[in-house]
Design a protein around this motif. Structure first.
Motif, short mmCIF file in Angstrom:
data_model
loop_
_atom_site.label_atom_id
_atom_site.label_comp_id
_atom_site.label_asym_id
_atom_site.label_seq_id
_atom_site.Cartn_x
_atom_site.Cartn_y
_atom_site.Cartn_z
N ASP A 125 0.67 -1.15 -0.10
CA ASP A 125 -0.03 0.10 0.09
C ASP A 125 0.83 1.37 -0.08
OD1 ASP A 125 -1.77 1.91 0.35
OD2 ASP A 125 -2.75 1.02 2.04
N ALA A 128 -0.60 4.33 2.57
CA ALA A 128 -0.95 3.90 3.95
C ALA A 128 -0.44 5.02 5.02
CB ALA A 128 -0.50 2.69 4.54
N ASP A 131 -3.17 8.06 4.60
CA ASP A 131 -4.44 7.71 5.81
C ASP A 131 -3.89 7.96 7.10
OD1 ASP A 131 -5.24 6.64 3.31
OD2 ASP A 131 -5.65 4.54 3.95
N ARG A 166 -10.66 -0.36 1.75
CA ARG A 166 -9.94 -0.56 2.94
C ARG A 166 -10.53 0.10 4.38
NH1 ARG A 166 -6.77 0.65 -1.38
NH2 ARG A 166 -4.57 -0.54 -1.54
N SER A 168 -9.43 1.60 6.88
CA SER A 168 -9.19 3.03 6.76
C SER A 168 -10.04 3.95 6.21
CB SER A 168 -7.63 3.32 6.53
OG SER A 168 -7.27 3.15 5.43
#
Length: 429
Positions: A125, A128, A131, A166, A168
């Motif tokens: 990812d 990330a 996020d 996802r 998140s």
């Protein structure tokens, strides 16, 4: 964010929806393809390694769509190169803001979208960290920044929509929804969002010292409408999203002017203030509002909203270069932005009048090419009046080239999710 988020493989995401058709006939087709190549050539010559991470992300997006349009050329390599530059620059010096255009969420959107376009779903990812940064900002009890698409809450929401499914992303969307609830207000039989003085641009504060209600897709309530439609369509807190969405549409429709005025929507609303003027554009006015309302209606199965949107779009068809306010080519408020919206609606409805409008404005956009510019594409600045060489997606050459790619090749322009002109398909693309 790690570089090399796209592996050196020979695979590429399938080139768009099979129903998407190139719209341009000759000689417009040849002119468009020549213009696209001129833009790409100038970028490879003059902008090989921009120091701006956001610009590198936008260039990666352009080259990814060129790769889908013309596989086997050098576009894939250039897309990966700029994507990795963007990731490296963001790691060394992250953008100062979180905005969707020019900030951290926009950069993350570009990396996510391009990685999926070039290689499908990756185990690693690449964003990330973005996020985590954005979730930390959104977990604050109070949101004190703008609510809008370009620089605020809705823009962060568009980033998290791109990150689904996802966990998140779901958390991010729920947090955005919660902040939108907190800063909303009940007004005119619906739900709306106020732009306070702190968020009014300095060039406008003398005119609106107490703030206003913004009627533009870019910075106002219409952008919230389409975003909420996408949240509800994704099944994220559907009841909450639909409550806000229904109220926002009611409020927006209450601000519409009578059918005999040149523009049914101005760019701003204040009780007791004369109706403001507008123009033919994505950012403000009937065309952009009609486009996002049509999309929200389609997503929610609301034929009444779609009919309202189509009436608004039909009203916009009467605008000519002389009274449209169009002075340059770009997506935000230029000829190619208008052309792209009409093309989107034409592809959905199969109605000839929107196809004809799209062709007209593609032609106008190509005729507007001039120097200085990037591949002939420029941005017009009103105060003082001047033209600028603008490379960006929203107001410059990258967006102009992307609009032409969508007109000249059978490649569905999923990039326009950034503008709330489309949404995720059933395959997550």
């Amino acid at each position: 964010m790690s570089p090399a988020c796209v592996r050196e493989t020979n695979t590429t995401k399938a080139a768009g929806h099979p129903r998407w058709e190139p719209i341009l006939p000759e000689p417009l087709l040849s002119a468009a393809r020549s213009a696209i190549l001129d833009v790409a050539a100038e970028f490879t010559r003059q902008w090989r390694e921009p120091s701006n991470a956001s610009l590198n992300g936008e260039l990666a997006l352009l080259y990814a769509y060129l790769e889908m349009a013309e596989p086997g050329a050098e576009w894939r390599e250039l897309s990966i190169q700029h994507l990795n530059l963007a990731a490296a620059q963001a790691s060394d010096s992250p953008p100062s803001g979180v905005a969707l255009f020019g900030g951290l969420s926009g950069l993350g959107w570009m990396i996510q979208h391009v990685c999926k376009a070039l290689a499908g779903d990756e185990e690693e990812d690449p964003v990330a960290d973005i996020d985590r940064i954005l979730l930390r900002r959104l977990r604050a009890a109070h949101w004190t920044e703008p609510y809008d698409l370009v620089s605020g809450l809705a823009g962060l929401g568009v980033y998290f929509l791109e990150r689904l499914p996802r966990p998140s992303a779901q958390e991010g969307l729920e947090l955005v929804l919660g902040h939108l609830e907190k800063c909303s207000e009940v007004s005119w039989g619906g739900i709306t969002w106020f732009t306070p003085p702190a968020h009014v641009p300095s060039r406008q504060i003398h005119q609106f010292p107490s703030g206003y209600y913004n009627l533009g897709v870019a910075h106002g309530v219409p952008g919230i409408v389409q975003f909420l439609g996408e949240v509800a369509a994704a099944g994220i807190q559907t009841a909450r999203a639909c409550r806000l969405l229904d109220g926002a549409v009611r409020w927006l429709l209450a601000q519409e002017g009578p059918p005999d005025v040149p523009w049914r929507y101005g760019w701003v609303f204040l009780p007791g203030m004369p109706r403001s003027s507008s123009r033919l554009a994505w950012c403000y006015g009937d065309l952009g509002i009609g486009a996002v309302l049509y999309q929200a209606g389609a997503r929610m199965g609301r034929r009444d909203w779609q009919n309202e949107a189509l009436a608004l779009l039909d009203h916009s068809l009467a605008q000519t270069p002389e009274n449209s306010g169009v002075k340059d080519p770009p997506l935000c408020h230029g000829a190619l932005g208008a052309a792209h919206i009409y093309n989107r609606i034409a592809q959905s409805t199969q109605w000839a009048r929107y196809r004809e409008a799209a062709l007209y404005w593609y032609d106008q956009g190509l005729k507007l090419r001039q120097a200085p510019g990037i591949g002939g594409f420029f941005a017009w600045w009103p105060d003082p009046p001047k033209t600028l060489s603008d490379p960006s997606l929203l107001s410059g050459a990258i967006g102009s080239a992307l609009a032409l790619v969508s007109a000249a090749y059978p490649v569905e322009p999923w990039w326009d999710r950034l503008l709330l002109l489309s949404g995720r398909d059933r395959e997550g693309w």
